[in-house]
Motif scaffolding. Sequence first.
Motif, PDB file in Angstrom:
ATOM      1  N   ASP A  82       0.938  -1.095  -0.107  1.00  7.62           N
ATOM      2  CA  ASP A  82       0.047   0.060   0.122  1.00  7.62           C
ATOM      3  C   ASP A  82       0.741   1.107   0.010  1.00  7.62           C
ATOM      4  O   ASP A  82       1.996   1.204   0.055  1.00  7.62           O
ATOM      5  N   THR A  83       0.373   2.624   0.089  1.00 10.78           N
ATOM      6  CA  THR A  83       1.044   3.603   0.060  1.00 10.78           C
ATOM      7  C   THR A  83       0.453   4.584   1.200  1.00 10.78           C
ATOM      8  O   THR A  83      -0.363   4.103   1.798  1.00 10.78           O
ATOM      9  N   TRP A  84       1.194   5.748   0.997  1.00  7.53           N
ATOM     10  CA  TRP A  84       0.448   6.805   1.907  1.00  7.53           C
ATOM     11  C   TRP A  84      -1.172   6.949   2.094  1.00  7.53           C
ATOM     12  O   TRP A  84      -1.630   7.564   3.059  1.00  7.53           O
ATOM     13  N   LYS A  85      -1.810   6.756   0.911  1.00  8.53           N
ATOM     14  CA  LYS A  85      -2.889   6.944   0.676  1.00  8.53           C
ATOM     15  C   LYS A  85      -3.906   5.947   1.617  1.00  8.53           C
ATOM     16  O   LYS A  85      -5.166   6.189   1.617  1.00  8.53           O
ATOM     17  N   GLN A  86      -3.212   5.098   2.017  1.00 12.19           N
ATOM     18  CA  GLN A  86      -4.091   4.129   3.078  1.00 12.19           C
ATOM     19  C   GLN A  86      -4.654   4.856   4.171  1.00 12.19           C
ATOM     20  O   GLN A  86      -5.409   4.371   4.844  1.00 12.19           O
ATOM     21  N   VAL A  87      -4.228   5.935   4.649  1.00 13.43           N
ATOM     22  CA  VAL A  87      -4.705   6.689   5.663  1.00 13.43           C
ATOM     23  C   VAL A  87      -6.270   7.201   5.260  1.00 13.43           C
ATOM     24  O   VAL A  87      -7.194   7.537   6.087  1.00 13.43           O
ATOM     25  N   HIS A  88      -6.456   7.328   4.115  1.00 12.45           N
ATOM     26  CA  HIS A  88      -8.002   7.643   3.587  1.00 12.45           C
ATOM     27  C   HIS A  88      -8.851   6.723   4.335  1.00 12.45           C
ATOM     28  O   HIS A  88     -10.157   7.127   4.552  1.00 12.45           O
ATOM     29  N   GLY A  89      -8.584   5.602   4.595  1.00  9.88           N
ATOM     30  CA  GLY A  89      -9.733   4.715   5.324  1.00  9.88           C
ATOM     31  C   GLY A  89      -9.882   5.024   6.627  1.00  9.88           C
ATOM     32  O   GLY A  89     -10.817   4.648   7.256  1.00  9.88           O
ATOM     33  N   TYR A  90      -9.188   5.940   7.250  1.00 16.02           N
ATOM     34  CA  TYR A  90      -9.199   6.132   8.798  1.00 16.02           C
ATOM     35  C   TYR A  90      -9.456   7.616   9.111  1.00 16.02           C
ATOM     36  O   TYR A  90      -9.664   7.913  10.193  1.00 16.02           O
ATOM     37  N   VAL A  91      -9.775   8.430   8.114  1.00 13.39           N
ATOM     38  CA  VAL A  91      -9.968   9.991   8.322  1.00 13.39           C
ATOM     39  C   VAL A  91     -11.431  10.144   7.974  1.00 13.39           C
ATOM     40  O   VAL A  91     -12.150   9.381   7.212  1.00 13.39           O
ATOM     41  N   LYS A  92     -12.106  11.356   8.678  1.00 14.18           N
ATOM     42  CA  LYS A  92     -13.501  11.457   8.210  1.00 14.18           C
ATOM     43  C   LYS A  92     -13.581  11.777   6.652  1.00 14.18           C
ATOM     44  O   LYS A  92     -14.808  11.411   6.078  1.00 14.18           O
ATOM     45  N   SER A  93     -12.656  12.532   6.189  1.00 17.85           N
ATOM     46  CA  SER A  93     -13.033  12.888   4.529  1.00 17.85           C
ATOM     47  C   SER A  93     -11.686  13.056   4.103  1.00 17.85           C
ATOM     48  O   SER A  93     -10.654  13.196   4.614  1.00 17.85           O
ATOM     49  N   TYR A  94     -11.771  12.816   2.678  1.00 17.77           N
ATOM     50  CA  TYR A  94     -10.444  13.000   1.761  1.00 17.77           C
ATOM     51  C   TYR A  94     -11.170  13.233   0.457  1.00 17.77           C
ATOM     52  O   TYR A  94     -11.962  13.046   0.020  1.00 17.77           O
ATOM     53  N   LYS A  95      -9.888  13.803  -0.411  1.00 17.30           N
ATOM     54  CA  LYS A  95     -10.489  14.358  -1.729  1.00 17.30           C
ATOM     55  C   LYS A  95      -9.566  13.370  -2.511  1.00 17.30           C
ATOM     56  O   LYS A  95      -8.196  13.211  -2.423  1.00 17.30           O
ATOM     57  N   TYR A 149     -14.751  12.709  -0.534  1.00 24.79           N
ATOM     58  CA  TYR A 149     -15.223  11.458  -0.158  1.00 24.79           C
ATOM     59  C   TYR A 149     -15.422  11.527   1.450  1.00 24.79           C
ATOM     60  O   TYR A 149     -14.534  12.189   2.161  1.00 24.79           O
ATOM     61  N   ARG A 150     -16.518  10.763   2.206  1.00 26.85           N
ATOM     62  CA  ARG A 150     -16.628  10.807   3.552  1.00 26.85           C
ATOM     63  C   ARG A 150     -16.446   9.330   3.937  1.00 26.85           C
ATOM     64  O   ARG A 150     -17.220   8.715   3.434  1.00 26.85           O
ATOM     65  N   ASN A 151     -16.034   8.961   5.081  1.00 25.80           N
ATOM     66  CA  ASN A 151     -16.155   7.868   5.803  1.00 25.80           C
ATOM     67  C   ASN A 151     -17.107   7.976   7.059  1.00 25.80           C
ATOM     68  O   ASN A 151     -17.202   8.785   7.952  1.00 25.80           O
ATOM     69  N   ASP A 152     -18.086   7.004   6.907  1.00 25.63           N
ATOM     70  CA  ASP A 152     -19.185   6.893   8.243  1.00 25.63           C
ATOM     71  C   ASP A 152     -18.072   6.549   9.603  1.00 25.63           C
ATOM     72  O   ASP A 152     -18.434   7.079  10.637  1.00 25.63           O
ATOM     73  N   ARG A 153     -17.279   5.645   9.320  1.00 32.13           N
ATOM     74  CA  ARG A 153     -16.472   5.267  10.108  1.00 32.13           C
ATOM     75  C   ARG A 153     -15.129   5.912  10.233  1.00 32.13           C
ATOM     76  O   ARG A 153     -14.557   5.528   9.283  1.00 32.13           O
ATOM     77  N   TYR A 154     -14.362   6.536  11.206  1.00 34.21           N
ATOM     78  CA  TYR A 154     -13.020   7.122  10.818  1.00 34.21           C
ATOM     79  C   TYR A 154     -12.585   7.055  12.404  1.00 34.21           C
ATOM     80  O   TYR A 154     -13.165   7.229  13.428  1.00 34.21           O
ATOM     81  N   LEU A 155     -11.225   7.170  12.303  1.00 32.88           N
ATOM     82  CA  LEU A 155     -10.419   7.035  13.820  1.00 32.88           C
ATOM     83  C   LEU A 155      -9.630   8.128  14.022  1.00 32.88           C
ATOM     84  O   LEU A 155      -8.770   8.179  15.025  1.00 32.88           O
ATOM     85  N   ILE A 156      -9.347   9.132  13.007  1.00 32.74           N
ATOM     86  CA  ILE A 156      -8.187  10.198  13.253  1.00 32.74           C
ATOM     87  C   ILE A 156      -8.853  11.369  13.350  1.00 32.74           C
ATOM     88  O   ILE A 156      -9.846  11.659  12.205  1.00 32.74           O
ATOM     89  N   HIS A 157      -8.819  12.129  14.134  1.00 32.61           N
ATOM     90  CA  HIS A 157      -9.566  13.262  14.481  1.00 32.61           C
ATOM     91  C   HIS A 157      -8.524  14.320  14.554  1.00 32.61           C
ATOM     92  O   HIS A 157      -9.296  15.465  14.696  1.00 32.61           O
ATOM     93  N   THR A 158      -7.645  14.315  14.009  1.00 38.58           N
ATOM     94  CA  THR A 158      -6.686  15.400  14.003  1.00 38.58           C
ATOM     95  C   THR A 158      -6.090  15.555  12.730  1.00 38.58           C
ATOM     96  O   THR A 158      -6.291  14.645  11.834  1.00 38.58           O
TER      97      THR A 158
END
Length: 291
Positions: free
Chosen positions: A37-50, A56-65
């Motif tokens: 994988d790459t740095w983009k794997q973080v996208h699955g753990y944040v609230k939203s990403y472009k 895109y928005r995730n209903d389940r996310y774990l990173i609030h910072t």
Amino acid sequence: MKLKNKALFFTFLTIFSVLPILSKKKVITIFSHGIADTWKQVHGYVKSYKKQNIMYRNDRYLIHTPFISFNYPDAIDKFYRVNYNETSFGQENEIGRLNKAYMSAQSYCKNYCDIILWGLSRGASNVLIFAGLYKLNNVKAIVVESPYYTMSEVIESLMTKKGLSWLPLSYGETVTEFIFKRYLRSGWSPAKCLENIPKEIPILIICSEEDRLVPASTSINIYKKLVESGHKHTYIFVTGYGKHAAILQGPNGEQYQQVVNAFYKKYNLPYCATSAAQGESLLAFCQPQFV
């Protein structure tokens, strides 16, 4: 653009993207990705990403910072996904890259920020190795999903699943060293570093009994070693379901989210209040005694 420079580009790109927020917040998360994988794997753990100008928005996310994500030296965008010549599973080239991300955070934040170290699979074990090798003054928590205690345990598990348990483990180690050119069975592993992690740093381990790549037993061994070493702020949440690198999206993903938020709340880190309240009772059972 050469791979090394490209990896650093992603690191700095992500830092610059959060700089306006850093003046208002005191916590930043460094995300350490898994193999293939790459740095983009973080996208699955944040609230939203472009992505491609689409939000895109995730209903389940774990990173609030705000976060920093980066590429390990073996990360590529080709169809085969891994530069096998650079994969080391926690040796100098990978830990050095993680340290660069950490130093970048220090530099851009001017030591203003507290840091959460977040890792997945190979990246999770690297976080634990890194925390045991380096002095980390402002790391306030470590969260790791599916870390392995040693690569030998992963290799042994895979050999068993392939019906090769009758072969000596050394055979699997030799094949692994042949495929992944910078891996050394005698090199660094969490098993060799856990005792050196400062005992005041809270650590949360997440793993799944359904994981067929990194068995829950090896993550449990990390927990056992930390507890044995006197780490009183260590927790483990073992889910019944969830495939490797997809626990958050699995049947127990909501509980995973709740436990993480309860953990954040307990240690005064940014969290979702509703989710944390739901996870407090779960977190209370995350310091089990294993025989």
